[in-house]
Scaffold this active site. Structure first.
Site, PDB file in Angstrom:
ATOM      1  N   CYS A   1      -4.821   9.333  -8.031  1.00  0.00           N
ATOM      2  CA  CYS A   1      -4.961  10.271  -9.161  1.00  0.00           C
ATOM      3  C   CYS A   1      -5.026  11.697  -8.635  1.00  0.00           C
ATOM      4  CB  CYS A   1      -6.206   9.922  -9.976  1.00  0.00           C
ATOM      5  SG  CYS A   1      -6.439  10.955 -11.434  1.00  0.00           S
TER       6      CYS A   1
ATOM      7  N   GLU B   1       0.554   4.208  12.098  1.00  0.00           N
ATOM      8  CA  GLU B   1       1.349   4.913  11.077  1.00  0.00           C
ATOM      9  C   GLU B   1       1.261   6.433  11.245  1.00  0.00           C
ATOM     10  OE1 GLU B   1      -0.570   4.431   7.309  1.00  0.00           O
ATOM     11  OE2 GLU B   1       1.120   5.209   6.174  1.00  0.00           O
TER      12      GLU B   1
ATOM     13  N   ARG C   1       6.931  -7.125  36.951  1.00  0.00           N
ATOM     14  CA  ARG C   1       6.044  -8.289  37.172  1.00  0.00           C
ATOM     15  C   ARG C   1       6.836  -9.576  37.177  1.00  0.00           C
ATOM     16  NH1 ARG C   1       1.953  -6.472  33.402  1.00  0.00           N
ATOM     17  NH2 ARG C   1       2.744  -7.898  31.833  1.00  0.00           N
TER      18      ARG C   1
ATOM     19  N   MET D   1      -0.593   0.217   9.376  1.00  0.00           N
ATOM     20  CA  MET D   1      -1.151   1.263   8.505  1.00  0.00           C
ATOM     21  C   MET D   1      -2.399   1.895   9.117  1.00  0.00           C
ATOM     22  SD  MET D   1      -0.983   0.359   4.513  1.00  0.00           S
ATOM     23  CE  MET D   1       0.504   0.652   3.587  1.00  0.00           C
ATOM     24  N   GLY D   2      -2.875   2.913   8.478  1.00  0.00           N
ATOM     25  CA  GLY D   2      -4.081   3.605   8.939  1.00  0.00           C
ATOM     26  C   GLY D   2      -4.056   5.082   8.600  1.00  0.00           C
ATOM     27  N   ARG D   3      -3.031   5.477   7.912  1.00  0.00           N
ATOM     28  CA  ARG D   3      -2.829   6.894   7.558  1.00  0.00           C
ATOM     29  C   ARG D   3      -2.938   7.755   8.816  1.00  0.00           C
ATOM     30  NH1 ARG D   3      -2.765   9.086   2.367  1.00  0.00           N
ATOM     31  NH2 ARG D   3      -3.779   7.282   1.488  1.00  0.00           N
TER      32      ARG D   3
ATOM     33  N   VAL E   1       1.561  -5.222   3.814  1.00  0.00           N
ATOM     34  CA  VAL E   1       1.050  -6.568   4.127  1.00  0.00           C
ATOM     35  C   VAL E   1      -0.382  -6.460   4.664  1.00  0.00           C
ATOM     36  CG1 VAL E   1       1.327  -8.512   5.738  1.00  0.00           C
ATOM     37  CG2 VAL E   1       3.323  -7.539   4.595  1.00  0.00           C
TER      38      VAL E   1
ATOM     39  N   ASP F   1      -8.435   1.939   6.522  1.00  0.00           N
ATOM     40  CA  ASP F   1      -8.175   2.913   7.592  1.00  0.00           C
ATOM     41  C   ASP F   1      -9.372   3.141   8.520  1.00  0.00           C
ATOM     42  OD1 ASP F   1      -5.785   3.181   6.273  1.00  0.00           O
ATOM     43  OD2 ASP F   1      -6.298   5.069   5.294  1.00  0.00           O
TER      44      ASP F   1
HETATM   45  O1  F6P Z   1      -5.521   4.559   2.754  1.00  0.00           O
HETATM   46  C1  F6P Z   1      -5.035   3.270   2.774  1.00  0.00           C
HETATM   47  C2  F6P Z   1      -3.560   3.252   3.004  1.00  0.00           C
HETATM   48  O2  F6P Z   1      -3.150   1.905   2.978  1.00  0.00           O
HETATM   49  C3  F6P Z   1      -3.092   3.969   4.270  1.00  0.00           C
HETATM   50  O3  F6P Z   1      -3.240   3.164   5.419  1.00  0.00           O
HETATM   51  C4  F6P Z   1      -1.660   4.261   3.934  1.00  0.00           C
HETATM   52  O4  F6P Z   1      -1.202   5.398   4.618  1.00  0.00           O
HETATM   53  C5  F6P Z   1      -1.705   4.534   2.464  1.00  0.00           C
HETATM   54  O5  F6P Z   1      -2.876   3.920   1.970  1.00  0.00           O
HETATM   55  C6  F6P Z   1      -0.514   4.021   1.698  1.00  0.00           C
HETATM   56  O6  F6P Z   1      -0.655   4.419   0.369  1.00  0.00           O
HETATM   57  P1  F6P Z   1       0.274   3.944  -0.815  1.00  0.00           P
HETATM   58  O7  F6P Z   1      -0.043   2.496  -1.092  1.00  0.00           O
HETATM   59  O8  F6P Z   1      -0.110   4.822  -1.946  1.00  0.00           O
HETATM   60  O9  F6P Z   1       1.680   4.096  -0.355  1.00  0.00           O
END
Ligand code: F6P
Length: 364
Positions: A72, A232, A220, A174-176, A270, A132
């Site tokens: 939002c 990410e 190795r 993911m992890g922003r 996922v 995250d």
């Molecule tokens: O903040 C959680 C998260 O899943 C982040 O890891 C990712 O960058 C973002 O949200 C993705 O957001 P959306 O679902 O709005 O694309």
């Protein structure tokens, strides 16, 4: 009290556990739980409805959020926040629990800031929920554990096919802007390397690091599987990274060695879904319980944080190599263990009485 709750921003496994706990604890204490659908957007639109026991009875084991969520961006606008306050007042809400990440908790802070809200009577409580793990002062937020398990399971599977074909995989998670999930799942899955934004490496350094790992494995001998986990938050897109790594490997081998095959897997959303782990169910349940009880005690503008109960700093020293680990004198640890097992320590006494507090909840 009429206790409203909403989930906002990216959903996180374990949010349902928090909603369920807040609902049942509110009911057990004689309060009225109210669900707000679609986060702040639904709040502004007045999407409020009472929550019954039946609404949450099956929630614990489900991922996502039964209240649904939304981004939002309009909530940055003070007029929109005023509209949200008006809706809550019109619905005679006394307390609001916001379950979400950094952005959602920031929204809760702005909405309840006395400088903006004035004498507004609604108490506001935050619960950190985001895969995250980018929220400070809580060692974990809801959803992180499940997300980590999902990544590790995916990497285990990718490792099978990578081993079969002697391939290099770049696995994006993911992890922003936060590299926590990438780092922890790299350790837990035994990945060969991890790329995360906190290291602040240039693109050339990222490419060089992946190529170094690949060539080290090649030297190795044996199975030529390489798993590189990439957060990410690294700006270079994974496909571009792959192309640059391919070019670097071709150059370094002078075109003489057997070509190295690289692949990219972006785990994407996922990572955010699925059945919450036992730990996330526990974390959500405990935070939901505490949030409602804190509101009933009069708390306002607080966030429930997860902190281990042992004040380890008094007993041992923090490891210089890992701030999560302490070195405890063995005999001190064993004496504390004796007190825990005898039921003498505060923690043991708390454990033996905690369910007294929850009797009413279980009787519902
Ligand atoms: O903040 C959680 C998260 O899943 C982040 O890891 C990712 O960058 C973002 O949200 C993705 O957001 P959306 O679902 O709005 O694309």
């Amino acid at each position: 009290m009429r206790v409203a709750m909403l989930t906002s921003g990216g959903d996180a496994p374990g949010m349902n556990a928090a909603i369920r706990a807040a609902t049942v604890v509110a009911l057990a204490l004689g309060h009225e739980p109210v669900g707000v659908r679609h986060g702040y957007r639904g709040l502004v639109d007045g999407e409020l409805a009472p929550l019954e026991l039946a609404d949450v009875s099956d929630a614990l084991r489900r991922g996502g959020t039964l209240l649904q969520s939304a981004r939002c961006p309009e909530f940055h606008d003070a007029e929109v926040r005023q509209q949200a306050r008006t809706v809550l007042t019109e619905h005679e809400v006394d307390g609001l629990i916001v379950i979400g990440g950094n952005g959602s908790l920031t929204g809760a802070s702005y909405m309840s800031d006395p400088a903006e809200a004035g004498e507004w009577p609604v108490q506001v409580m935050g619960i950190p929920a985001s895969i995250d793990n980018d929220i400070a002062l809580t060692s974990l937020s809801i959803g992180v554990d499940t997300a980590m398990n999902t990544i590790v399971e995916a990497c285990d599977k990718i490792a099978d096919t990578a081993s079969a074909h002697d391939r290099v995989f770049v696995v994006e998670v993911m992890g922003r802007d936060c590299g926590y999930l990438a780092m922890t799942s790299a350790i837990a899955s035994g990945a060969d390397m991890v790329l995360f934004p906190e290291a602040d490496r240039s693109e050339a350094e990222l490419v060089g690091a992946v190529a170094d790992s690949v060539l080290a494995v090649r030297k190795r001998g044996g199975v030529q599987k390489v798993i590189a986990i990439k957060a990410e938050g690294i700006e270079t897109p994974s496909e571009r990274l792959k192309e640059l790594v391919d070019a670097e490997l071709a150059e370094r081998s002078g075109g003489t060695a057997v070509p190295i095959e690289t692949r990219v897997t972006v785990l994407g959303h996922v990572v955010r879904g699925g059945r919450p782990s036992a730990f996330d169910r526990l974390l959500g349940s405990r935070m939901g319980n505490v949030a409602v009880r804190a509101l009933a005690d009069g708390a306002h503008r607080q966030m429930v944080a997860w902190q281990p109960p042992v004040d380890a700093g008094d007993l041992g020293v923090r490891s210089e190599h890992d701030p999560y680990c302490h070195l405890m004198p063995l005999d001190v640890a064993l004496e504390a263990t004796r007190q825990l097992l005898d039921g003498q320590s505060p923690l043991a006494r708390w454990r033996s009485t905690i369910f007294d507090d929850l009797q009413d909840v279980f009787l519902l």
